[in-house]
Design a protein around this motif. Structure first.
Motif, PDB file in Angstrom:
ATOM      1  N   UNK A   1      -2.754  13.110  -8.315  1.00  0.00           N
ATOM      2  CA  UNK A   1      -2.985  13.236  -9.756  1.00  0.00           C
ATOM      3  C   UNK A   1      -4.474  13.201 -10.063  1.00  0.00           C
ATOM      4  N   UNK A   2      -5.210  12.312  -9.384  1.00  0.00           N
ATOM      5  CA  UNK A   2      -6.653  12.261  -9.595  1.00  0.00           C
ATOM      6  C   UNK A   2      -7.301  13.596  -9.221  1.00  0.00           C
ATOM      7  N   UNK A   3      -6.844  14.202  -8.140  1.00  0.00           N
ATOM      8  CA  UNK A   3      -7.379  15.507  -7.747  1.00  0.00           C
ATOM      9  C   UNK A   3      -7.088  16.559  -8.820  1.00  0.00           C
ATOM     10  N   UNK A   4      -5.881  16.547  -9.366  1.00  0.00           N
ATOM     11  CA  UNK A   4      -5.551  17.490 -10.429  1.00  0.00           C
ATOM     12  C   UNK A   4      -6.465  17.287 -11.639  1.00  0.00           C
ATOM     13  N   UNK A   5      -6.775  16.048 -11.942  1.00  0.00           N
ATOM     14  CA  UNK A   5      -7.678  15.766 -13.061  1.00  0.00           C
ATOM     15  C   UNK A   5      -9.066  16.319 -12.769  1.00  0.00           C
TER      16      UNK A   5
ATOM     17  N   UNK B   1      -1.338  18.915  -0.081  1.00  0.00           N
ATOM     18  CA  UNK B   1      -1.564  18.211   1.186  1.00  0.00           C
ATOM     19  C   UNK B   1      -1.868  16.737   0.972  1.00  0.00           C
ATOM     20  N   UNK B   2      -2.089  16.332  -0.268  1.00  0.00           N
ATOM     21  CA  UNK B   2      -2.403  14.936  -0.566  1.00  0.00           C
ATOM     22  C   UNK B   2      -1.100  14.187  -0.785  1.00  0.00           C
ATOM     23  N   UNK B   3      -0.756  13.304   0.134  1.00  0.00           N
ATOM     24  CA  UNK B   3       0.542  12.628   0.066  1.00  0.00           C
ATOM     25  C   UNK B   3       0.585  11.552  -1.014  1.00  0.00           C
TER      26      UNK B   3
ATOM     27  N   UNK C   1      -3.808  15.193  10.564  1.00  0.00           N
ATOM     28  CA  UNK C   1      -2.820  14.689   9.614  1.00  0.00           C
ATOM     29  C   UNK C   1      -3.037  13.251   9.177  1.00  0.00           C
ATOM     30  N   UNK C   2      -4.100  12.606   9.668  1.00  0.00           N
ATOM     31  CA  UNK C   2      -4.348  11.199   9.336  1.00  0.00           C
ATOM     32  C   UNK C   2      -4.796  11.038   7.882  1.00  0.00           C
ATOM     33  N   UNK C   3      -4.332   9.970   7.243  1.00  0.00           N
ATOM     34  CA  UNK C   3      -4.802   9.579   5.912  1.00  0.00           C
ATOM     35  C   UNK C   3      -5.004   8.070   5.911  1.00  0.00           C
ATOM     36  N   UNK C   4      -6.185   7.623   5.506  1.00  0.00           N
ATOM     37  CA  UNK C   4      -6.463   6.192   5.496  1.00  0.00           C
ATOM     38  C   UNK C   4      -5.493   5.483   4.557  1.00  0.00           C
ATOM     39  N   UNK C   5      -4.941   4.335   4.967  1.00  0.00           N
ATOM     40  CA  UNK C   5      -3.897   3.677   4.175  1.00  0.00           C
ATOM     41  C   UNK C   5      -4.349   3.167   2.812  1.00  0.00           C
TER      42      UNK C   5
ATOM     43  N   UNK D   1       0.839  -1.206   0.000  1.00  0.00           N
ATOM     44  CA  UNK D   1       0.000   0.000   0.000  1.00  0.00           C
ATOM     45  C   UNK D   1       0.869   1.249   0.000  1.00  0.00           C
ATOM     46  N   UNK D   2       1.924   1.238   0.802  1.00  0.00           N
ATOM     47  CA  UNK D   2       2.832   2.399   0.843  1.00  0.00           C
ATOM     48  C   UNK D   2       3.464   2.615  -0.532  1.00  0.00           C
ATOM     49  N   UNK D   3       3.901   1.524  -1.157  1.00  0.00           N
ATOM     50  CA  UNK D   3       4.511   1.630  -2.488  1.00  0.00           C
ATOM     51  C   UNK D   3       3.514   2.139  -3.506  1.00  0.00           C
ATOM     52  N   UNK D   4       2.274   1.697  -3.387  1.00  0.00           N
ATOM     53  CA  UNK D   4       1.241   2.145  -4.319  1.00  0.00           C
ATOM     54  C   UNK D   4       1.035   3.654  -4.234  1.00  0.00           C
ATOM     55  N   UNK D   5       0.980   4.180  -3.022  1.00  0.00           N
ATOM     56  CA  UNK D   5       0.720   5.608  -2.844  1.00  0.00           C
ATOM     57  C   UNK D   5       1.934   6.481  -3.183  1.00  0.00           C
ATOM     58  N   UNK D   6       3.127   5.939  -3.059  1.00  0.00           N
ATOM     59  CA  UNK D   6       4.329   6.754  -3.284  1.00  0.00           C
ATOM     60  C   UNK D   6       4.849   6.673  -4.709  1.00  0.00           C
ATOM     61  N   UNK D   7       4.290   5.791  -5.516  1.00  0.00           N
ATOM     62  CA  UNK D   7       4.821   5.578  -6.858  1.00  0.00           C
ATOM     63  C   UNK D   7       4.102   6.443  -7.892  1.00  0.00           C
TER      64      UNK D   7
END
Length: 417
Positions: free
Chosen positions: A346-350, A338-340, A297-301, A128-134
């Motif tokens: 990217x989805x937000x930018x779209x 603020x979106x880590x 500062x919490x973000x669901x994994x 999950x961490x790799x998915x969000x950081x890639x």
């Protein structure tokens, strides 16, 4: 073909209006519903379908394709002289065959050693961490998923106690949820649904509220993305799961409270797709209140849900309600930094680009899509809304806009240089 057979929309001889009629009926949509989503009178839809009006210009054709969830533009216009233009189905990833093989396998190797449950959970958490950081999360997940799927299946099959079996099923459900992120918008919807159903079964077997919430969150999205005929199913999944979670929330973990908030926003999203303004913002308000009660500062994994994401969600609601001015106001207020999670940013930018485009700010829309591409190229490449804006801009009457859109079309793989 017999005279009473239903026409095939892929037959070249079928006119544009007939194709609209066929896809509308396949989606279970009335003329009134289609007209409402397009901002036209039902008589306009009737004239299009009967051929009384000629095929609209590209912007209107793209909007029809979006509302009817037609995967390829050629499916709607019937032009086979050019290469297919994918809209809501992205390109097949090179690792799709390997992931599909792992999903489709029927392993009966009873001698395979069961992986350590703690080690398997740690691998899933790292995934999950790799998915969000890639910037290209399908590349990362495509590498990890075959092994994770195989090992999670073995762990669930070889668990010795009821408690171990439930815990293993929770991990298996989470692995299948990872697979849904990989499979989304790829050209194998049957495989996506197979995984979604397996995830829900595993989550229910686990009796784990968080696993149930995550799989319901993904299932609601899959139903909604299938078109208006499936909005009721999306609402049913969301509503049933929220009713199940609600009595658990006072003593629940932060992740369970967050997935309940994420599901609450899904109700807002579907209401917005129905063009139900008051209902959509009502659900958004509830989700915002739930987000405000989470730790700072919490973000669901999995979902990235938290207080920081509610601005982005407000943009989505306004865009789906087709409110140009309100969409832009929300887009200006919502901070992307603020979106880590890179795919979520990217989805937000779209979504911001959709707001600007809806408001007629075409250059700003393309500039925002370029920012989306910088955050996560793969997310932009697979997103139907981004592809639609780029395609429409390549037909702009302004040379500078055409050139900029053409360059972005090359970057996201819609055309070649």
């Amino acid at each position: 073909m017999s005279s009473d057979a239903s026409p095939d929309p892929y037959e070249d001889s079928v006119r544009f209006g007939q194709r609209v009629h066929i896809f509308r009926n396949r989606g279970g949509m009335t003329r009134e519903q289609l007209a409402g989503l397009l901002g036209h009178h039902p008589s306009w839809v009737k004239k299009v379908e009967t051929g009384a009006l000629r095929m609209p210009r590209l912007p209107e054709v793209l909007r029809i394709a979006e509302v009817l969830r037609v995967p390829r533009l050629n499916d709607l216009v019937g032009d086979v002289s050019e290469a297919d233009v994918e809209l809501f189905v992205g390109p097949g990833h090179q690792r799709l065959p390997a992931v599909a093989a792992a999903i489709n396998a029927f392993p009966l190797d009873a001698d395979a050693p069961a992986p350590c449950a703690e080690h398997l959970r740690a691998r899933v958490a790292r995934a999950w961490v790799a998915r969000h950081s890639s910037p290209n999360h399908r590349e990362v997940l495509g590498d990890l998923l075959p092994g994770l799927i195989r090992d999670a299946q073995v762990a669930a099959r070889r668990a010795e106690t009821a408690a171990d079996r439930r815990a293993a099923q929770a991990v298996l459900a989470e692995v299948y949820s990872l697979a849904q992120f990989f499979l989304a918008y790829q050209p194998d919807p049957a495989l996506l649904w197979r995984v979604a159903e397996r995830a829900m079964v595993a989550a229910q077997e686990s009796e784990d509220p968080h696993a149930i919430g995550v799989t319901a969150w993904l299932a609601a999205q899959a139903h909604r993305d299938s078109g208006p005929a499936h909005f009721d199913a999306a609402d049913d999944v969301t509503g049933r799961t929220l009713r199940y979670l609600e009595p658990l929330l006072p003593d629940a973990t932060v992740d369970v409270r967050a997935i309940a908030g994420a599901l609450t926003f899904e109700a807002a999203y579907t209401a917005a797709r129905r063009m139900e303004t008051g209902t959509a913002w009502g659900w958004w308000d509830r989700a915002a209140q739930m987000a405000g009660r989470l730790p700072r500062g919490y973000a669901h994994p999995v979902t990235s849900f938290g207080a920081h994401i509610m601005g982005a969600h407000a943009v989505t609601v306004a865009v789906e309600l087709r409110k140009g001015g309100e969409s832009v106001r929300q887009a200006v207020r919502a901070e992307a930094g603020v979106i880590r999670s890179r795919p979520r940013r990217a989805r937000h930018r779209i979504e911001q680009a959709r707001a600007y485009y809806l408001d007629g700010q075409y250059e700003t829309a393309v500039s925002t899509l370029e920012q989306a591409h910088e955050a996560a190229p793969e997310t932009t490449r697979y997103n139907g809304y981004a592809r639609r804006i780029v395609l429409e801009e390549t037909a702009s009457r302004t040379a500078e806009r055409r050139q900029r859109a053409a360059a972005l079309a090359v970057k996201i793989g819609m055309t070649t240089a």
